[in-house]
Motif scaffolding. Structure first.
Motif, PDB file in Angstrom:
ATOM      1  N   UNK A 173       9.081  82.697   7.398  1.00  0.00           N
ATOM      2  CA  UNK A 173       7.403  82.765   7.969  1.00  0.00           C
ATOM      3  C   UNK A 173       7.340  83.038   8.974  1.00  0.00           C
ATOM      4  N   UNK A 174       6.546  83.961   9.461  1.00  0.00           N
ATOM      5  CA  UNK A 174       5.170  83.486  10.610  1.00  0.00           C
ATOM      6  C   UNK A 174       4.613  82.249  10.992  1.00  0.00           C
ATOM      7  N   UNK A 175       4.175  81.225  11.724  1.00  0.00           N
ATOM      8  CA  UNK A 175       3.563  80.049  12.223  1.00  0.00           C
ATOM      9  C   UNK A 175       2.608  80.618  12.655  1.00  0.00           C
ATOM     10  N   UNK A 176       2.859  82.041  13.863  1.00  0.00           N
ATOM     11  CA  UNK A 176       1.461  81.620  14.443  1.00  0.00           C
ATOM     12  C   UNK A 176       0.063  82.518  13.961  1.00  0.00           C
ATOM     13  N   UNK A 254       8.540  74.248  11.399  1.00  0.00           N
ATOM     14  CA  UNK A 254       8.295  74.623  13.477  1.00  0.00           C
ATOM     15  C   UNK A 254      10.294  74.227  13.750  1.00  0.00           C
ATOM     16  N   UNK A 255      10.142  72.618  14.432  1.00  0.00           N
ATOM     17  CA  UNK A 255      11.338  71.953  14.906  1.00  0.00           C
ATOM     18  C   UNK A 255      11.851  71.418  13.798  1.00  0.00           C
ATOM     19  N   UNK A 256      12.075  72.113  13.006  1.00  0.00           N
ATOM     20  CA  UNK A 256      12.389  71.392  11.517  1.00  0.00           C
ATOM     21  C   UNK A 256      13.579  72.662  11.363  1.00  0.00           C
ATOM     22  N   UNK A 257      13.261  73.911  11.494  1.00  0.00           N
ATOM     23  CA  UNK A 257      13.512  75.307  10.981  1.00  0.00           C
ATOM     24  C   UNK A 257      14.841  75.176  12.466  1.00  0.00           C
ATOM     25  N   UNK A 258      14.279  74.946  13.163  1.00  0.00           N
ATOM     26  CA  UNK A 258      15.006  75.732  14.655  1.00  0.00           C
ATOM     27  C   UNK A 258      16.227  74.565  15.205  1.00  0.00           C
ATOM     28  N   UNK A 264      23.114  75.430  12.235  1.00  0.00           N
ATOM     29  CA  UNK A 264      24.692  76.643  11.496  1.00  0.00           C
ATOM     30  C   UNK A 264      24.659  77.067  12.955  1.00  0.00           C
ATOM     31  N   UNK A 265      24.706  77.429  14.171  1.00  0.00           N
ATOM     32  CA  UNK A 265      25.732  77.652  15.285  1.00  0.00           C
ATOM     33  C   UNK A 265      26.431  76.871  15.507  1.00  0.00           C
ATOM     34  N   UNK A 266      25.764  75.259  15.611  1.00  0.00           N
ATOM     35  CA  UNK A 266      27.569  74.570  15.781  1.00  0.00           C
ATOM     36  C   UNK A 266      27.933  74.505  15.476  1.00  0.00           C
ATOM     37  N   UNK A 267      27.756  74.279  13.653  1.00  0.00           N
ATOM     38  CA  UNK A 267      29.180  74.091  12.692  1.00  0.00           C
ATOM     39  C   UNK A 267      29.847  75.504  12.140  1.00  0.00           C
ATOM     40  N   UNK A 268      29.704  76.264  12.727  1.00  0.00           N
ATOM     41  CA  UNK A 268      30.005  78.357  12.872  1.00  0.00           C
ATOM     42  C   UNK A 268      30.635  78.052  13.985  1.00  0.00           C
ATOM     43  N   UNK A 269      30.274  77.252  15.406  1.00  0.00           N
ATOM     44  CA  UNK A 269      31.162  77.199  16.551  1.00  0.00           C
ATOM     45  C   UNK A 269      32.442  76.412  16.654  1.00  0.00           C
ATOM     46  N   UNK A 270      32.548  75.000  15.253  1.00  0.00           N
ATOM     47  CA  UNK A 270      33.316  74.197  15.181  1.00  0.00           C
ATOM     48  C   UNK A 270      34.081  74.832  14.412  1.00  0.00           C
TER      49      UNK A 270
END
Length: 322
Positions: A173-176, A254-258, A264-270
């Motif tokens: 959900x948006x934090x802004x 926000x940092x945790x979600x990022x 996730x992208x790193x795992x799929x890359x590996x």
């Protein structure tokens, strides 16, 4: 605008300065003279009538205590920064001067203030039938402090709502909007705290006013005002600390979600690297590649790709990395 309140009256009477003679004298029963964004002619008429030198708007805006709190010609001049337009998008601090002279109260301001409006509506009560300028001044301070308390209470409600939204919000959900509301509430709390600090200096100096110094009841009232100011100052500080915590917590989430997204992208890359390697090897155009002539070479290559992708995935899940 020049408003006059006579003793026992229920409302102000607006006097049109241009209709007043240059030698106009305030009636003896006038206990409160209110100047709202006055023109120079109005200031001159009041100065001549009361034999006072009113501060200019520039002098009122100065922050030095010697320029804001002083006794001159038997009159006590007190200037405080009050919160105005608190319900609008951009609240401001505006200087307001209170003057006690010859049993009268004179106020000078350049912004609308709800505390003044609310207090003016109470003037019809029997308690104010014989009120002097000092009594009006102390009760007006009460109204100003009550208004600041309302502002801080509304801020506390918004902070609590933001706290619930931050920690109960669904992922993604948006934090802004939350951060924007918190920032505005923090700004409002900071303005309220600045106003309270200004009022605290004013209340301390007001004890020196002749109309208050000689009245034990007024001195006791002033002590109560100072206690209320101290209590609200602590409340505003606690609210600011809570907002700072929520801002830090929101930024942490926000940092945790990022980080989760990057992970996730790193795992799929590996996971895709080994199948990509196998596909690249068997996609090379060499004449001598034994596996090209195997009947089961193609299924074997596909199987190796699947195994090389699934095996790291199972390993990551076992380690709790994904």
């Amino acid at each position: 605008m020049l408003n006059l309140l006579t003793r026992g009256a229920r409302t102000f009477r607006t006097a049109h300065a241009f209709d007043l003679p240059a030698d106009w004298k305030a009636p003896e029963d006038v206990v409160w003279i209110e100047l709202i964004s006055p023109e120079r002619h109005e200031e001159a008429v009041v100065e001549s009538a009361l034999r006072l030198n009113l501060p200019t708007s520039r002098e009122m805006a100065q922050i030095e205590p010697s320029s804001r709190l002083y006794i001159e010609g038997g009159a006590t001049f007190m200037t405080a920064s009050l919160l105005s337009r608190s319900e609008e998008e951009h609240p401001v601090l505006t200087p307001v001067t209170f003057i006690l002279a010859n049993g009268r109260l004179l106020t000078l301001r350049y912004e609308p203030l709800r505390a003044f409006t609310a207090f003016a509506q109470r003037l019809g009560a029997p308690d104010y039938a014989e009120a002097a300028g000092a009594d009006l001044f102390l009760d007006l301070l009460d109204a100003v402090i009550e208004r600041l308390a309302e502002v801080l209470e509304r801020g506390s409600a918004r902070v609590q709502a933001a706290s619930n939204a931050i920690f109960d919000r669904p992922r993604g959900a948006a934090f802004e909007p939350l951060l924007t509301n918190l920032a505005r509430t923090q700004s409002l709390a900071a303005l309220a705290r600045t106003s309270l600090a200004s009022l605290a200096r004013l209340a301390s100096f007001a004890a020196l006013a002749p109309e208050i110094a000689g009245k034990p009841s007024a001195q006791a009232h002033l002590v109560s005002v100072q206690q209320d100011i101290q209590s609200l100052t602590e409340h505003a500080s606690a609210q600011s600390a809570h907002i700072s915590f929520l801002l830090d917590a929101a930024l942490g989430l926000i940092n945790i979600e990022q980080n989760i997204g990057i992970k996730t992208f790193s795992v799929f890359t590996v996971l895709l690297m080994p199948p990509t390697l196998i596909g690249a090897i068997y996609g090379m155009n060499f004449e001598i590649m034994p596996e090209l002539t195997w009947p089961w070479g193609y299924p074997l290559a596909l199987g190796l790709m699947v195994v090389s992708g699934v095996a790291p995935l199972l390993w990551f899940r076992r380690k709790g990395w994904f």
